[in-house]
Design an enzyme around this catalytic site. Structure first.
Site, PDB file in Angstrom:
ATOM      1  N   GLU A  44       0.945  -1.171  -0.090  1.00  0.00           N
ATOM      2  CA  GLU A  44       0.004   0.191   0.033  1.00  0.00           C
ATOM      3  C   GLU A  44       1.048   1.133  -0.150  1.00  0.00           C
ATOM      4  O   GLU A  44       0.454   2.245   0.672  1.00  0.00           O
ATOM      5  CB  GLU A  44      -1.115  -0.061   1.186  1.00  0.00           C
ATOM      6  CG  GLU A  44      -2.127  -1.046   0.907  1.00  0.00           C
ATOM      7  CD  GLU A  44      -3.220  -0.973   2.032  1.00  0.00           C
ATOM      8  OE1 GLU A  44      -3.360   0.244   2.645  1.00  0.00           O
ATOM      9  OE2 GLU A  44      -3.856  -2.045   2.255  1.00  0.00           O
ATOM     10  N   GLY A  45       1.869   1.054  -0.623  1.00  0.00           N
ATOM     11  CA  GLY A  45       2.795   2.124  -0.891  1.00  0.00           C
ATOM     12  C   GLY A  45       4.246   1.981   0.025  1.00  0.00           C
ATOM     13  O   GLY A  45       3.786   2.234   1.374  1.00  0.00           O
TER      14      GLY A  45
END
Length: 645
Positions: A426-427
């Site tokens: 998620e990053g």
């Protein structure tokens, strides 16, 4: 153009094209106030987060009742089963579905529980404390799977068709990453070709969390521009059992052993036009907007890890005696216990504040959510490492081995393995720093205009002069406000008692952070975007200041013990901030870049001699990812029967 040719073309995307895709996807306007944005601009807007936001009593009571039922269910589960079998038992999933865990934030009118972000975060902490794979299952389904994108951008027809299924337990997954496409979506090769009454999807998707067991998918694919089609990366709801979809692999990882993450191939998959989410070309924007609140699932997992680590550290450090005293009474261990306790309080404070802001809906939380994800994932990794060190040899030993010797089965080493992924998915931390930095300097980029363009050197003098005049006007108004502020007043924030000194520090540091950003822009101008380590330190400073603010505001609303935790946390954070400020200008960034470049060119390959690389010859760095029909066995499976879901 064939799919293969399109795939090869994705490798030729220029840096300028990649930047353009990223800029088009981000939210360009700031229609709501943002504590994080103001912090980076040197404006400490405490009024945006204090008094600490509180929920409606009725909503809080409903959430408490749900969490009580969830706790009772989770107390009957043994996470060691997942660690042993590398799978969440189907009957557990059915139990979570019966409780409504797959529709926690889905509105009641669509079959969900309609609970808040805060309640959702607490549910993830509780379920994830049985085993983090359970938290990953629930969050991948609700935070980035079908429910959230449809809530934000779906049509009423889409919501009524899919949300009730999701709420009942039809697991969903988000398919964005490809074998050769990670944080750079401009290279995306998966396509959605317009066809009669819909689209035909082709491509290969990697690391599809929940993809192995999903019934519904959110697929990102590129629609080519043509007559009647604006084109661009678009989002689609796809039935996972559609003809042409094959789950070719279930991936295995160092942690999260129960995660159902796979490789999914789409070959000539027909998707009805009504399953397009939003408009063509809005896929990335929808994904990024979804992640504003969706990223808070990571801080929830990290706060849960901190809470468990604190319990184990406290009990063990009081029980284990060395040199006539409990090990926790020795300064070397006491410092570690203090760090775990203080940081865990801050982790939960950041999570609670971010969740409350998301629930209120009055704030733009894109920076706050990103800072929470970044900071929490980094701190949780440190906490897990410290726990292993506190436990010593028993920290390195597996829970199964400890139990076999007749000792308490404490999976400390598992915690290290499980939390490690939070700094990546998620990053990644590196991408999160760049994302926050881009948002943090947005006002500056708007002010300097063309001067921030990497091609500024080739621009006509008149155009540059106009940009310089515009920038001068902005900075003439902004810079004088950074000279002094409330942080210089000894009586400022006195309502916080002993914590007031820390809030005064945050106010002063916020202005220093803003000045440092300006100095960087003045020094490097358009080249600032290449100074990723400098930008990363600015973001890390902002993250620490945000955590300090959250800890103080929450502690002020609690009791004396909370204020003690917040005080020590802020003392520790201030030392980290001081080091970060120093390293903005005293660092080895240029030398590191030069050494790395020489390393990549092979200048120091002689240093690698004397060892064996047993991975050599086992396969290419990146597998052949060209689209086409699958030749593999479909390993997809379902948790729930269609009648149950």
């Amino acid at each position: 153009m064939s799919v293969t040719e399109r795939s090869e073309q994705s490798n030729t995307v220029t840096e300028e094209q990649a930047r353009a895709v990223a800029e088009e996807a981000r939210e360009s306007s700031w229609d709501k106030p943002s504590f994080g944005k103001e912090l980076f601009l040197g404006r400490f807007r405490l009024d945006l987060i204090h008094p600490h936001p509180t929920p409606e009593p009725e909503a809080e009571a409903t959430a408490r009742a749900f969490l009580t039922r969830l706790r009772e269910f989770c107390a009957r589960l043994d996470g060691a089963v997942i660690e042993r079998d590398a799978r969440i038992p189907d009957e557990w999933v059915e139990g979570f579905a019966a409780l409504g865990c797959f529709g926690i934030k889905i509105p009641v009118e669509y079959g969900g529980l309609g609970l808040s972000q805060v309640a959702y975060n607490r549910a993830l902490m509780l379920a994830g404390s049985v085993h983090p794979s359970i938290g990953a299952l629930l969050s991948a389904h609700q935070s980035i799977g079908v429910p959230e994108p449809l809530k934000l951008a779906g049509t009423e027809e889409q919501k009524r068709e899919f949300l009730p299924r999701c709420a009942k337990g039809a697991v969903s997954a988000f398919l964005l990453t490809e074998p050769d496409v990670g944080s750079d979506p401009a290279r995306m090769a998966s396509t959605a070709i317009p066809a009669e009454d819909g689209y035909v999807l082709d491509g290969v998707k990697l690391w599809t969390t929940n993809g192995v067991v999903a019934e519904l998918l959110v697929v990102m694919a590129r629609v080519p521009e043509s007559d009647g089609h604006r084109g661009g990366i678009s989002a689609f709801v796809v039935e996972a059992d559609s003809p042409g979809i094959t789950v070719e692999r279930r991936n295995s990882f160092m942690g999260l052993r129960g995660i159902e993450n796979g490789v999914t191939r789409l070959h000539r998959v027909h998707v009805p036009a009504r399953n397009l989410i939003g408009r063509e070309g809005e896929g990335l924007k929808i994904a990024l907007t979804t992640l504003n609140a969706g990223r808070l699932a990571i801080p929830a997992a990290c706060a849960a890890a901190g809470k468990w680590a604190l319990k184990i550290a406290r009990e063990w450090s009081a029980e284990r005696v060395q040199w006539g005293r409990p090990v926790g009474r020795h300064a070397a261990v006491a410092g570690k216990v203090s760090f775990v306790a203080a940081t865990t309080f801050a982790l939960e404070s950041v999570l609670e504040l971010s969740g409350r802001l998301a629930d209120q809906g009055r704030h733009d939380i894109r920076i706050e959510a990103a800072l929470a994800k970044l900071w929490a994932s980094e701190q949780a990794a440190l906490i897990a490492d410290e726990l292993v060190q506190i436990r010593g040899g028993r920290g390195y030993e597996t829970a199964e081995s400890l139990a076999a010797r007749g000792e308490r089965a404490v999976p400390a080493e598992q915690l290290v393995r499980d939390v490690r992924i939070n700094r990546i998915f998620e990053g990644s931390s590196e991408i999160m720093r760049l994302l926050v930095a881009r948002e943090a300097v947005d006002a500056h980029l708007a002010a300097v205009g063309d001067l921030a363009d990497p091609r500024a050197a080739q621009m006509p003098l008149g155009r540059k002069a106009r940009a310089a005049a515009k920038a001068s006007g902005f900075y003439a108004r902004w810079l004088p406000r950074l000279v002094t502020g409330r942080g210089r007043l000894p009586a400022a924030f006195r309502e916080f008692g002993p914590l007031a000194t820390h809030l005064r520090y945050v106010e002063r540091a916020s202005r220093k952070l803003a000045r440092s950003t300006f100095y960087g822009m003045a020094r490097w101008q358009a080249g600032l975007e290449k100074r990723q380590c400098f930008l990363g330190r600015l973001v890390d400073i902002g993250a620490e200041l945000f955590a300090m603010s959250a800890a103080c505001v929450r502690a002020e609303a609690l009791d004396e013990s909370a204020r003690e935790l917040a005080d020590v946390f802020c003392r520790q954070a201030r030392l980290r901030v001081a080091r970060l400020f120093d390293s903005l200008w005293a660092n080895t960034d240029d030398a590191d870049s030069q050494l790395a470049a020489a390393t990549l060119e092979g200048r120091y390959s002689w240093l690698e001699a004397g060892v064996l690389d047993q991975s050599e010859g086992t396969g290419p760095w990146i597998a052949d990812w060209r689209a086409g029909a699958s030749s593999e066995r479909n390993v997809a499976r379902r948790y729930l029967s269609p009648s149950r879901a």
